[in-house]
Scaffold this motif. Structure first.
Motif, mmCIF file in Angstrom:
data_model
loop_
_atom_site.group_PDB
_atom_site.id
_atom_site.type_symbol
_atom_site.label_atom_id
_atom_site.label_comp_id
_atom_site.label_asym_id
_atom_site.label_seq_id
_atom_site.Cartn_x
_atom_site.Cartn_y
_atom_site.Cartn_z
ATOM 1 N N ARG A 17 41.053 43.367 30.714
ATOM 2 C CA ARG A 17 40.028 42.546 31.344
ATOM 3 C C ARG A 17 40.275 41.095 31.174
ATOM 4 O O ARG A 17 40.583 40.675 30.057
ATOM 5 N N THR A 40 33.205 41.333 29.358
ATOM 6 C CA THR A 40 34.029 40.973 31.116
ATOM 7 C C THR A 40 33.123 41.811 31.710
ATOM 8 O O THR A 40 34.688 43.063 32.623
ATOM 9 N N PRO A 98 32.772 44.276 35.735
ATOM 10 C CA PRO A 98 33.677 44.431 35.965
ATOM 11 C C PRO A 98 33.292 42.653 37.277
ATOM 12 O O PRO A 98 31.840 42.390 37.529
ATOM 13 N N SER A 103 39.188 42.925 42.023
ATOM 14 C CA SER A 103 39.770 43.478 40.623
ATOM 15 C C SER A 103 38.509 44.509 40.417
ATOM 16 O O SER A 103 38.801 45.281 40.056
ATOM 17 N N ARG A 153 38.775 48.250 40.525
ATOM 18 C CA ARG A 153 37.844 49.165 38.504
ATOM 19 C C ARG A 153 37.344 50.775 39.189
ATOM 20 O O ARG A 153 37.172 51.508 38.985
ATOM 21 N N ASP A 197 44.266 44.726 36.962
ATOM 22 C CA ASP A 197 43.960 44.027 35.675
ATOM 23 C C ASP A 197 45.153 43.401 36.981
ATOM 24 O O ASP A 197 45.353 41.900 36.366
ATOM 25 N N ASP A 200 43.620 41.093 38.431
ATOM 26 C CA ASP A 200 42.082 40.141 37.820
ATOM 27 C C ASP A 200 42.968 39.025 37.558
ATOM 28 O O ASP A 200 42.461 37.757 37.634
ATOM 29 N N SER A 201 44.537 39.587 37.284
ATOM 30 C CA SER A 201 44.988 38.010 36.534
ATOM 31 C C SER A 201 45.372 36.572 37.552
ATOM 32 O O SER A 201 45.148 35.815 37.558
ATOM 33 N N GLU A 233 43.372 36.736 39.878
ATOM 34 C CA GLU A 233 42.130 35.764 40.612
ATOM 35 C C GLU A 233 41.464 35.304 38.672
ATOM 36 O O GLU A 233 41.119 34.184 39.089
#
Lengths: 386, 176
Positions: free
Chosen positions: A54, B85, B87, B91, B95, B116, B119-120, B122
């Motif tokens: 993450r 981190t 959730p 993302s 998950r 993932d 997430d990057s 975001e």
């Protein structure tokens, strides 16, 4: 505090205002990091190959530090102790820890039953922030963290948290007998250490296979072994068969894992299309290069779904496949003895000493194999360089 | 590097020579050799019947302050867990969906990989919202690239510029 911050594949930065971790559990300790390392398996995270990595996480599972605070239930450690912290987070009481399978603890990783709890290794390792920071929360502080013995160099100590035990266990799992021919795939830090440790078990011949010339030159000298570049061969399996009376090696060690080079098919399906958990090239070669009834020892890290390996050869040749994360706590007494007696020289593999603030460059250099990098060491700003 | 195209007979002779040569120069050679260490670690050990092994002494439970996913291959969370981190955002929802499947399924792992990547993206949006412009050059370690592989970096930048220019030209010519 200063801490590494993962932002996505190949992107890392340093936060300067990250909150210092707090005690979350009576068995926790807070440790101020004095040294940390970047591991080859951190590169799998860095390359985006490991699921549930993450954004915002701090990596780092190889570190030493000074205990700054302990939880109410901690009895063996005290504030001010300078400890080396094994990468396994282990409760010490579950059935697996009781069998000294400290890398397979059942009470430290809720998110994956197949994986133990590890510092800074994504949520597949339990979601713990790691040691590439100024401070770390260390759970089950009474179990694995070990006070650095008087007279031990801190750089030797930090390598005892993962690289040395993993290399040693790779050789140990190989069941090496005196005179055995041992082939190690991978001349990264773990492969180098596995080759060096193979001798401790009485190997007769140690051969390392890789494709980075400077690493092959390094391992030849450091590990007293033969080293060959697979790019210069038509077929590494044929080469190894010729080298071993056409029988195959007694023991093959996979010290590469999912980021292997050497096979277009494995690279495309494993690293480009992610149809398998990375490229299993080294394991494929190991199974095909070992003798009938031989042992393949795997310490290279693979992702969880599945990989393409030659199961038919594994079965038909009667190969024993042994694999595991290193059980660091189990091995520490013996390895500390080897280091103190001068039989192992862990710090000899450190090639780069980098301020924590420059971690993005350190990852890039390590990943791209630039500047003859073998192992980069990170030094936090408040830690002494001496 | 050593020439690999030598005759097999020669190699066999080298093999024998090396295997039988003294190892006096290697620190600790054979010190840990132990014929009794077979089978070696890790071994399958009997650790009690099911009801016995489940009742091991468990540590206290770490308080849960945010959503912690757990593998459906176990009954609940472990006694300690990481607090890095939690959730969040889209993302996080992806998950959450992934954790409905077991570790034996591609649905679990491939969905996590998808999360993932989301997430990057975001992460970049979140940076921009908070007034931080990600320094991609620094984050990707291009300072080191400039130092150790300057020609390669120049190649990359020039190729990127050429491709971008061609794409922009193509798009603008279509609009006309």
């Amino acid at each position: 505090m200063l801490a590494m911050n993962y932002r996505g594949p190949l992107r890392i930065r340093v936060d300067r205002d990250r909150p210092v971790p707090e005690i979350e559990h009576p068995y926790d300790a807070i440790v101020r990091v004095t040294r940390s390392l970047i591991c080859g398996s951190d590169l799998h995270l860095y390359h985006g190959l490991v699921p549930d990595t993450r954004v915002g996480m701090t990596f780092g599972h190889e570190f030493t530090g000074v205990v700054e605070e302990v939880g109410s239930g901690v009895q063996n450690l005290k504030v001010g102790d300078h400890v080396l912290v094994p990468f396994n987070i282990a409760c010490g009481t579950c059935p697996f820890c009781k069998q000294e399978l400290y890398g397979n603890c059942h009470e430290s990783n809720p998110e994956a039953t197949a994986v133990g709890g590890f510092f800074g290794y994504a949520h597949i390792g339990g979601g713990y922030d790691g040691g590439q920071a100024e401070y770390v929360r260390v759970p089950y502080a009474d179990v694995s963290p070990t006070v650095i013995p008087a007279g031990m160099d801190i750089e030797d100590a930090v390598l005892l948290t993962d690289v040395v035990p993993t290399g040693y266990q790779a050789a140990e799992m190989g069941g090496i007998r005196k005179g055995d021919t041992v082939v190690v795939f991978g001349a990264g830090p773990v492969g180098i250490m596995a080759a060096r440790c193979a001798w401790l078990f009485g190997a007769g011949r140690v051969i390392v296979i890789d494709h980075i010339d400077y690493r092959l030159e390094f391992v030849k000298k450091y590990s007293y072994c033969e080293a060959y570049n697979f790019r210069e061969m038509d077929d590494p399996v044929m080469f190894l068969k010729r080298q071993t009376d056409w029988f195959g090696a007694d023991v093959c060690i996979d010290a590469v894992g999912c980021d292997a080079s050497g096979s277009a098919m494995q690279t495309i399906t494993g690293k480009k299309l992610l149809l398998q958990a990375g490229a299993a090239t080294a394991l494929h070669w190991a199974i095909n290069s070992v003798k009938k009834g031989g042992i393949v020892s795997v310490v290279g890290v693979y992702g969880p779904p599945f990989n393409l390996i030659p199961m038919g050869s594994l079965m038909n040749k009667g190969i024993t496949l042994r694999a595991n994360q290193a059980s660091v706590k189990r091995l520490l007494p013996k390895l500390i003895d080897h280091v103190m007696a001068g039989r192992l020289d862990p710090k000899g593999i450190i090639t780069h000493r980098v301020p924590l603030e420059e971690i993005s460059d350190a990852y890039h250099i390590f990943s791209m194999k630039q500047d003859n990098c073998i192992k980069p060491l990170l030094i936090p700003p408040r830690a002494s360089w001496a | 590097m050593e020439n690999v195209k030598i005759e097999p007979d020669q190699i066999i002779s080298i093999d024998r020579q090396l295997a039988n040569s003294p190892k006096d120069h290697i620190p600790g050679w054979g010190i840990d050799a132990d014929p009794e260490n077979d089978p070696t670690y890790p071994m399958k050990n009997w650790n009690g019947a099911d009801y016995e092994r489940f009742n091991y002494q468990k540590p206290p439970q770490q308080p849960v302050r945010f959503e912690v996913f757990h593998s459906i291959e176990r009954p609940g969370i472990t006694r300690v867990f990481g607090t890095s981190t939690p959730p969040r955002g889209l993302s996080g929802r992806i998950r959450s969906y992934a954790y409905k499947y077991s570790e034996a399924t591609s649905a679990h792992w491939m969905t996590l990989l998808l999360a993932d990547r989301v997430d990057s993206v975001e992460g970049i949006i979140s940076d921009l919202k908070s007034g931080t412009i990600p320094n991609i050059f620094k984050e990707r370690g291009w300072t080191a690239e400039w130092k150790y592989n300057r020609a390669g970096l120049v190649d990359k930048v020039v190729t990127g510029l050429v491709v971008t220019t061609v794409l922009i030209s193509l798009l603008s010519s279509r609009r006309k």
